[in-house]
Design a protein around this motif. Structure first.
Motif, PDB file in Angstrom:
ATOM      1  N   ASP A  62      -7.782 -12.301   1.475  1.00 25.91           N
ATOM      2  CA  ASP A  62      -6.606 -11.511   1.855  1.00 25.91           C
ATOM      3  C   ASP A  62      -6.560 -10.150   1.162  1.00 25.91           C
ATOM      4  OD1 ASP A  62      -5.642 -13.417   3.581  1.00 25.91           O
ATOM      5  OD2 ASP A  62      -4.327 -14.365   2.099  1.00 25.91           O
ATOM      6  N   VAL A  63      -7.721  -9.601   0.835  1.00 20.67           N
ATOM      7  CA  VAL A  63      -7.742  -8.306   0.135  1.00 20.67           C
ATOM      8  C   VAL A  63      -6.993  -7.248   0.934  1.00 20.67           C
ATOM      9  CG1 VAL A  63      -9.204  -6.414  -0.672  1.00 20.67           C
ATOM     10  CG2 VAL A  63      -9.866  -8.779  -1.145  1.00 20.67           C
ATOM     11  N   GLY A  64      -7.260  -7.166   2.231  1.00 24.80           N
ATOM     12  CA  GLY A  64      -6.619  -6.159   3.074  1.00 24.80           C
ATOM     13  C   GLY A  64      -5.117  -6.332   3.192  1.00 24.80           C
ATOM     14  N   PRO A  65      -4.644  -7.511   3.617  1.00 19.32           N
ATOM     15  CA  PRO A  65      -3.199  -7.723   3.716  1.00 19.32           C
ATOM     16  C   PRO A  65      -2.464  -7.481   2.398  1.00 19.32           C
ATOM     17  CG  PRO A  65      -4.357  -9.449   4.900  1.00 19.32           C
ATOM     18  CD  PRO A  65      -5.404  -8.653   4.177  1.00 19.32           C
ATOM     19  N   ASP A  66      -3.063  -7.916   1.277  1.00 19.26           N
ATOM     20  CA  ASP A  66      -2.421  -7.695  -0.013  1.00 19.26           C
ATOM     21  C   ASP A  66      -2.368  -6.201  -0.347  1.00 19.26           C
ATOM     22  OD1 ASP A  66      -1.960 -10.382  -0.482  1.00 19.26           O
ATOM     23  OD2 ASP A  66      -3.866 -10.689  -1.511  1.00 19.26           O
ATOM     24  N   ALA A  67      -3.457  -5.488  -0.050  1.00 12.65           N
ATOM     25  CA  ALA A  67      -3.491  -4.048  -0.339  1.00 12.65           C
ATOM     26  C   ALA A  67      -2.431  -3.305   0.465  1.00 12.65           C
ATOM     27  CB  ALA A  67      -4.876  -3.493  -0.035  1.00 12.65           C
ATOM     28  N   ARG A  68      -2.189  -3.758   1.682  1.00  9.51           N
ATOM     29  CA  ARG A  68      -1.166  -3.097   2.497  1.00  9.51           C
ATOM     30  C   ARG A  68       0.242  -3.332   1.959  1.00  9.51           C
ATOM     31  NH1 ARG A  68      -5.183  -4.173   6.254  1.00  9.51           N
ATOM     32  NH2 ARG A  68      -4.485  -6.283   6.850  1.00  9.51           N
ATOM     33  N   MET A  69       0.378  -4.310   1.049  1.00 14.75           N
ATOM     34  CA  MET A  69       1.644  -4.526   0.365  1.00 14.75           C
ATOM     35  C   MET A  69       1.625  -3.914  -1.037  1.00 14.75           C
ATOM     36  SD  MET A  69       2.895  -8.382   1.461  1.00 14.75           S
ATOM     37  CE  MET A  69       1.416  -9.208   0.876  1.00 14.75           C
ATOM     38  N   GLY A  70       0.573  -3.133  -1.313  1.00 16.06           N
ATOM     39  CA  GLY A  70       0.462  -2.471  -2.606  1.00 16.06           C
ATOM     40  C   GLY A  70      -0.076  -3.347  -3.716  1.00 16.06           C
ATOM     41  N   PHE A 129      -7.926   0.443  -1.036  1.00 18.21           N
ATOM     42  CA  PHE A 129      -6.979   0.900  -0.022  1.00 18.21           C
ATOM     43  C   PHE A 129      -7.696   1.525   1.181  1.00 18.21           C
ATOM     44  CE2 PHE A 129      -3.955   1.393  -3.774  1.00 18.21           C
ATOM     45  CZ  PHE A 129      -3.294   0.211  -3.485  1.00 18.21           C
ATOM     46  N   ARG A 130      -8.830   2.159   0.914  1.00 17.55           N
ATOM     47  CA  ARG A 130      -9.596   2.775   2.001  1.00 17.55           C
ATOM     48  C   ARG A 130     -10.197   1.706   2.908  1.00 17.55           C
ATOM     49  NH1 ARG A 130     -12.764   5.596  -1.088  1.00 17.55           N
ATOM     50  NH2 ARG A 130     -11.183   7.213  -1.398  1.00 17.55           N
ATOM     51  N   GLY A 131     -10.585   0.594   2.314  1.00 17.79           N
ATOM     52  CA  GLY A 131     -11.038  -0.554   3.098  1.00 17.79           C
ATOM     53  C   GLY A 131     -12.379  -0.390   3.778  1.00 17.79           C
ATOM     54  N   LYS A 132     -13.320   0.232   3.091  1.00 14.85           N
ATOM     55  CA  LYS A 132     -14.656   0.417   3.673  1.00 14.85           C
ATOM     56  C   LYS A 132     -15.664  -0.440   2.921  1.00 14.85           C
ATOM     57  CE  LYS A 132     -18.093   3.930   4.861  1.00 14.85           C
ATOM     58  NZ  LYS A 132     -18.439   5.377   4.808  1.00 14.85           N
ATOM     59  N   VAL A 133     -16.462  -1.199   3.668  1.00 15.73           N
ATOM     60  CA  VAL A 133     -17.490  -2.039   3.054  1.00 15.73           C
ATOM     61  C   VAL A 133     -18.688  -1.165   2.682  1.00 15.73           C
ATOM     62  CG1 VAL A 133     -19.079  -3.960   3.399  1.00 15.73           C
ATOM     63  CG2 VAL A 133     -16.763  -4.082   4.324  1.00 15.73           C
ATOM     64  N   THR A 134     -19.019  -1.160   1.407  1.00 14.94           N
ATOM     65  CA  THR A 134     -20.151  -0.401   0.893  1.00 14.94           C
ATOM     66  C   THR A 134     -21.043  -1.344   0.091  1.00 14.94           C
ATOM     67  OG1 THR A 134     -19.011   0.164  -1.164  1.00 14.94           O
ATOM     68  CG2 THR A 134     -18.707   1.662   0.715  1.00 14.94           C
ATOM     69  N   ASN A 137     -19.163 -12.537   7.198  1.00 12.43           N
ATOM     70  CA  ASN A 137     -18.484 -11.351   7.737  1.00 12.43           C
ATOM     71  C   ASN A 137     -18.817 -10.083   6.962  1.00 12.43           C
ATOM     72  OD1 ASN A 137     -17.274 -12.946   9.666  1.00 12.43           O
ATOM     73  ND2 ASN A 137     -15.276 -13.021   8.645  1.00 12.43           N
ATOM     74  N   ASP A 138     -19.866 -10.160   6.143  1.00 10.07           N
ATOM     75  CA  ASP A 138     -20.322  -9.003   5.367  1.00 10.07           C
ATOM     76  C   ASP A 138     -19.238  -8.502   4.418  1.00 10.07           C
ATOM     77  OD1 ASP A 138     -22.269  -7.152   4.576  1.00 10.07           O
ATOM     78  OD2 ASP A 138     -21.542  -5.635   5.985  1.00 10.07           O
ATOM     79  N   TYR A 139     -18.468  -9.446   3.875  1.00  9.11           N
ATOM     80  CA  TYR A 139     -17.449  -9.158   2.846  1.00  9.11           C
ATOM     81  C   TYR A 139     -16.336  -8.250   3.362  1.00  9.11           C
ATOM     82  CZ  TYR A 139     -21.468 -10.878   0.297  1.00  9.11           C
ATOM     83  OH  TYR A 139     -22.543 -11.649  -0.118  1.00  9.11           O
ATOM     84  N   GLU A 140     -16.119  -8.255   4.658  1.00  8.74           N
ATOM     85  CA  GLU A 140     -15.079  -7.413   5.259  1.00  8.74           C
ATOM     86  C   GLU A 140     -13.785  -8.226   5.344  1.00  8.74           C
ATOM     87  OE1 GLU A 140     -12.707  -5.649   6.295  1.00  8.74           O
ATOM     88  OE2 GLU A 140     -13.046  -5.508   8.456  1.00  8.74           O
ATOM     89  N   THR A 141     -13.001  -8.136   4.288  1.00  6.21           N
ATOM     90  CA  THR A 141     -11.705  -8.809   4.288  1.00  6.21           C
ATOM     91  C   THR A 141     -10.565  -7.783   4.243  1.00  6.21           C
ATOM     92  OG1 THR A 141     -11.759  -9.040   1.869  1.00  6.21           O
ATOM     93  CG2 THR A 141     -12.599 -10.877   3.176  1.00  6.21           C
ATOM     94  N   PHE A 142     -10.899  -6.551   4.612  1.00  7.10           N
ATOM     95  CA  PHE A 142      -9.886  -5.487   4.647  1.00  7.10           C
ATOM     96  C   PHE A 142      -9.048  -5.585   5.926  1.00  7.10           C
ATOM     97  CE2 PHE A 142     -13.382  -3.495   2.136  1.00  7.10           C
ATOM     98  CZ  PHE A 142     -12.715  -3.412   0.928  1.00  7.10           C
ATOM     99  N   THR A 143      -9.737  -5.680   7.059  1.00  7.85           N
ATOM    100  CA  THR A 143      -9.039  -5.726   8.348  1.00  7.85           C
ATOM    101  C   THR A 143      -9.427  -6.960   9.164  1.00  7.85           C
ATOM    102  OG1 THR A 143     -10.774  -4.397   9.415  1.00  7.85           O
ATOM    103  CG2 THR A 143      -8.900  -3.208   8.475  1.00  7.85           C
ATOM    104  N   ARG A 144     -10.546  -7.577   8.828  1.00  9.04           N
ATOM    105  CA  ARG A 144     -11.028  -8.718   9.594  1.00  9.04           C
ATOM    106  C   ARG A 144     -10.411 -10.004   9.055  1.00  9.04           C
ATOM    107  NH1 ARG A 144     -17.348  -9.682  11.263  1.00  9.04           N
ATOM    108  NH2 ARG A 144     -17.011 -11.484  12.653  1.00  9.04           N
TER     109      ARG A 144
END
Length: 268
Positions: A150-158, A178-183, A237-244
């Motif tokens: 839930d990295v993405g949902p939590d980040a959107r709540m600060g 916060f940028r949410g880009k997989v690098t 999912n290639d560690y994409e937990t920002f939006t996926r």
């Protein structure tokens, strides 16, 4: 943020779970933005009164009935409430020790309550200290899994439920989250976090599962298998937990439940 437990225990054991989910809704629910310390204070007082046989609501009646029949420690309820208080103000964790303490309050204390409600097998040769240590370890691992998906949902709540010093060591910052880009840096960081969560789940479950009563052993097998399956999905999912959204499909959940049941019977 209380752990999102997807497996329901037997009816006689879910009343403290209902208490926990209702408490979580005070902070993370639809009206969570209006939660104050006064609201949590009232919740704590209603819990204390339920322990004394003075329930405020019908839900408190269920809790009062449970604590009258099972040796549940009031301190664990207080620990969970303290975790909810922390959720209202603490949005960053400087290191893993801070995160560990937080996950104890919002996850491990809850699993300790489950252990007390379900009971340890009469055939268990393990010390109570070892079982409780295992439950705490399992709870931390389960909570870390929850936070990583839930990295993405939590980040959107600060909120960033990740150790700040480890982010910095990986060459990452809050802005990167916060940028949410997989690098490549994010992949390397997440590999380490997943390895830790998996290790804690394995260590905790190895100390706990075989010591629990047989009628609930399958549930802990299920929690372990599905939690680890979620970690595998994050990797796939290639560690994409920002939006996926990270989830395990119903067919796979069913197979995992069958696997858990077979393991609880000692078939393999």
């Amino acid at each position: 943020m209380m752990p999102k437990i997807t497996i329901e225990m037997e009816n006689r054991h879910v009343k403290d779970h209902a208490w926990g989910r209702r408490l979580d809704e005070l902070v993370d629910g639809i009206n969570g933005s209006h939660a104050t310390n006064d609201v949590v204070d009232r919740w704590e007082q209603s819990t204390l009164d339920a322990f004394q046989g003075r329930p405020w609501t019908i839900y408190d009646v269920a809790l009062s009935d449970t604590v009258s029949k099972f040796p549940l420690e009031i301190q664990l309820f207080k620990d969970i409430i303290e975790g909810v208080r922390s959720d209202m103000t603490k949005k960053r964790f400087q290191n893993f020790n801070e995160l560990y303490l937080y996950t104890y309050h919002i996850s491990s204390a809850f699993f300790l309550l489950l252990a007390q409600a379900m009971g340890i097998s009469a055939e268990s040769k393990a010390s109570l200290e070892n079982v409780y240590h295992g439950m705490i370890t399992f709870g931390v691992g389960f909570s870390l899994m929850d936070q990583l998906r839930d990295v993405g949902p939590d980040a959107r709540m600060g909120r960033i439920y990740l150790p700040q010093d480890e982010l910095l060591a990986a060459g990452l910052s809050d802005d990167d989250v916060f940028r949410g880009k997989v690098t490549d840096k994010w992949r390397k960081f997440m590999k380490g976090q997943i390895e830790r969560a998996r290790m804690l789940l394995d260590e905790g479950s190895s100390l706990v599962i075989q010591e629990m009563n047989a009628d609930v052993r399958w549930a802990f097998w299920a929690l372990t298998i599905i939690a680890k399956e979620i970690l595998y999905v994050i990797e796939a999912n290639d560690y994409e937990t920002f939006t996926r959204k990270t989830y395990v499909g119903k067919p796979k959940i069913l197979l995992n439940l069958l696997l858990a049941y077979a393991k609880s019977l000692g078939l393999f």
